[in-house]
Structures are given as C-alpha cells and as structure tokens.
Design a protein around this motif. Structure first.
Motif, mmCIF file in Angstrom:
data_model
loop_
_atom_site.group_PDB
_atom_site.id
_atom_site.type_symbol
_atom_site.label_atom_id
_atom_site.label_comp_id
_atom_site.label_asym_id
_atom_site.label_seq_id
_atom_site.Cartn_x
_atom_site.Cartn_y
_atom_site.Cartn_z
ATOM 1 N N ARG A 170 0.847 -1.213 0.000
ATOM 2 C CA ARG A 170 0.000 0.000 0.000
ATOM 3 C C ARG A 170 0.876 1.255 0.000
ATOM 4 O O ARG A 170 0.554 2.251 -0.655
ATOM 5 N N GLU A 171 1.995 1.237 0.743
ATOM 6 C CA GLU A 171 2.889 2.391 0.777
ATOM 7 C C GLU A 171 3.485 2.658 -0.608
ATOM 8 O O GLU A 171 3.601 3.806 -1.048
ATOM 9 N N LEU A 172 3.853 1.599 -1.318
ATOM 10 C CA LEU A 172 4.391 1.748 -2.666
ATOM 11 C C LEU A 172 3.342 2.363 -3.598
ATOM 12 O O LEU A 172 3.635 3.254 -4.411
ATOM 13 N N THR A 173 2.103 1.901 -3.460
ATOM 14 C CA THR A 173 1.024 2.451 -4.290
ATOM 15 C C THR A 173 0.802 3.934 -3.993
ATOM 16 O O THR A 173 0.617 4.751 -4.904
ATOM 17 N N ASP A 174 0.820 4.284 -2.700
ATOM 18 C CA ASP A 174 0.634 5.692 -2.322
ATOM 19 C C ASP A 174 1.740 6.570 -2.893
ATOM 20 O O ASP A 174 1.490 7.685 -3.385
ATOM 21 N N LYS A 175 2.983 6.091 -2.834
ATOM 22 C CA LYS A 175 4.097 6.865 -3.377
ATOM 23 C C LYS A 175 3.938 7.076 -4.886
ATOM 24 O O LYS A 175 4.203 8.168 -5.413
ATOM 25 N N LEU A 177 1.113 7.127 -6.570
ATOM 26 C CA LEU A 177 0.019 8.081 -6.816
ATOM 27 C C LEU A 177 0.482 9.507 -6.547
ATOM 28 O O LEU A 177 0.128 10.442 -7.285
ATOM 29 N N ILE A 178 1.261 9.681 -5.461
ATOM 30 C CA ILE A 178 1.769 11.028 -5.152
ATOM 31 C C ILE A 178 2.684 11.525 -6.263
ATOM 32 O O ILE A 178 2.635 12.697 -6.687
ATOM 33 N N PHE A 179 3.533 10.639 -6.754
ATOM 34 C CA PHE A 179 4.436 11.018 -7.847
ATOM 35 C C PHE A 179 3.656 11.421 -9.094
ATOM 36 O O PHE A 179 3.954 12.435 -9.745
ATOM 37 N N LEU A 180 2.624 10.659 -9.423
ATOM 38 C CA LEU A 180 1.807 10.989 -10.598
ATOM 39 C C LEU A 180 1.073 12.312 -10.409
ATOM 40 O O LEU A 180 0.984 13.137 -11.335
ATOM 41 N N ALA A 181 0.572 12.534 -9.182
ATOM 42 C CA ALA A 181 -0.131 13.791 -8.914
ATOM 43 C C ALA A 181 0.824 14.979 -9.010
ATOM 44 O O ALA A 181 0.485 16.049 -9.569
ATOM 45 N N LEU A 182 2.024 14.790 -8.464
ATOM 46 C CA LEU A 182 3.024 15.855 -8.536
ATOM 47 C C LEU A 182 3.423 16.136 -9.983
ATOM 48 O O LEU A 182 3.571 17.303 -10.394
ATOM 49 N N ALA A 183 3.572 15.087 -10.770
ATOM 50 C CA ALA A 183 3.926 15.269 -12.178
ATOM 51 C C ALA A 183 2.813 16.001 -12.926
ATOM 52 O O ALA A 183 3.068 16.903 -13.753
ATOM 53 N N LEU A 184 1.557 15.622 -12.612
ATOM 54 C CA LEU A 184 0.429 16.302 -13.260
ATOM 55 C C LEU A 184 0.379 17.764 -12.855
ATOM 56 O O LEU A 184 0.122 18.656 -13.683
#
Length: 201
Positions: A170-175, A177-184
């Motif tokens: 779950r921690e890997l998935t959260d990271k 998602l955060i990376f994708l959100a930051l990139a967006l």
C-alpha cells in the motif's frame, strides 16, 4: 547374598525365590513402561537419554539375575551337603536333636528377616522407578505445552508478516500516486506559464 547364605531347608529357599521372582517381574514391567515412554518422546535427545537409561536398567537386571542363579546353585549344594551331614549324624543323642531344632528355628527366623530385607530393598527400587517415570511424564507434558505455545506464536508471526507485506504494498502504491499527482501538477503549472508568457507559441 541372602540366598547364598540360606541354611535351608529347600522350602525356605523356594519361598525366597518366589519373592525374588515376583519382584523381578514387577521390575521388568516398569522397565518396559519406561522404554515405551522413551519411544513416545518427540525430542531426539531426550528419547536417546531415556533409551540409554532403559538399557542400563536392563543390564543391571540381567546382572542381578545371573548373580541370583549362581547364589541358588551355591545354596542348593550347601543344603544338600548339610542334609547329608544330618543323615550321617542321625545316631546322635537327644540333646543334639534339640540343638538341631533350635538351629532350624533360628535359621527360619534368619530367613524371615532376610526376606523382609529383600522385600524392603525391592520396594525402594520400585518406588524409585515410579518416581523416575512420574518425572519423565511431567517433563513430557511440559514439552508438549511448550510446543503448543510455539505453534501459536508461529501463527501470530505469520499473520504479522502478511500484514507488513500488505502495508508495504500500500505504501508503494501511495508513493506512485503522489508522484503521478506531482507530475500532473508540474505539467499543469508549466502549461499555464507557457500560455501566459509565450501566448504566441
């Protein structure tokens, strides 16, 4: 030693042998119980230790039986010789017969005391064997309880391992998602800056 020193008659020796046979039979049964308990042990070291103890008891019993047979042979020879001597002295006076009766009575008393001594000795040995068997039974029960506790702890550890693995995923998935959100977010900011600063592009 009591059998070897038995002055007779043969009936007294027979009574002594009957008592000893019964004690040997009881002791053999105890040794078999101890051997069966040893075979039921889960831990190999304890099993081997008990089997060595059983072997020592068997050797001791065989040694006692051999000594018992030798004592019987010696006693029978002595009784036979004594009876021959009594037959040769059959023409003695009444005083000698009275002395013989007193000697026989004293011999019977000595035999009775010897039997009581043998009985006490065998009783102590049986009691020691019972205490040994009880101690081994308690040890076996403790080992079984510890084994059950280990099994319970193993289940708890496996459950914790599964939960940790789940949380790591779950921690890997959260990271991600955060990376994708930051990139967006950065892409959006760059796009807005581009439109504001370079509208002609």
């Amino acid at each position: 030693q009591d059998i070897r020193d038995c002055p007779g008659p043969l009936s007294a020796l027979t009574d002594l042998n009957a008592a000893v046979k019964e004690k040997f039979r009881h002791l053999r049964g105890r040794i078999q119980e101890l051997e069966q308990m040893a075979k039921e042990q889960d831990k190999e070291s304890e099993k081997q230790a008990l089997l060595r103890e059983v072997e020592n008891h068997k050797k001791q019993m065989l040694s006692n039986q051999a000594a018992w047979r030798k004592a019987n042979l010696a006693c029978k020879i002595a009784i036979d010789n004594s009876e021959k001597d009594q037959l040769l002295q059959g023409r003695d006076s009444l005083r000698q017969r009275k002395t013989t009766k007193e000697s026989l009575a004293e011999s019977a008393s000595n035999i009775t005391e010897s039997l009581m001594g043998i009985s006490r000795m065998m009783s102590q040995q049986v009691q020691q064997s019972e205490e040994t068997v009880q101690t081994l039974a308690n040890s076996s029960r403790t080992i079984l309880e510890a084994n059950e506790e280990f099994k319970s702890m193993s289940g708890t550890i496996q459950l914790g391992r599964k939960l940790i693995t789940k949380y790591n995923r779950r921690e890997l998935t959260d990271k991600l998602l955060i990376f994708l959100a930051l990139a967006l977010f950065l892409a959006t900011v760059l796009y807005i800056l581009k439109k504001r600063l370079f509208p002609f592009l």
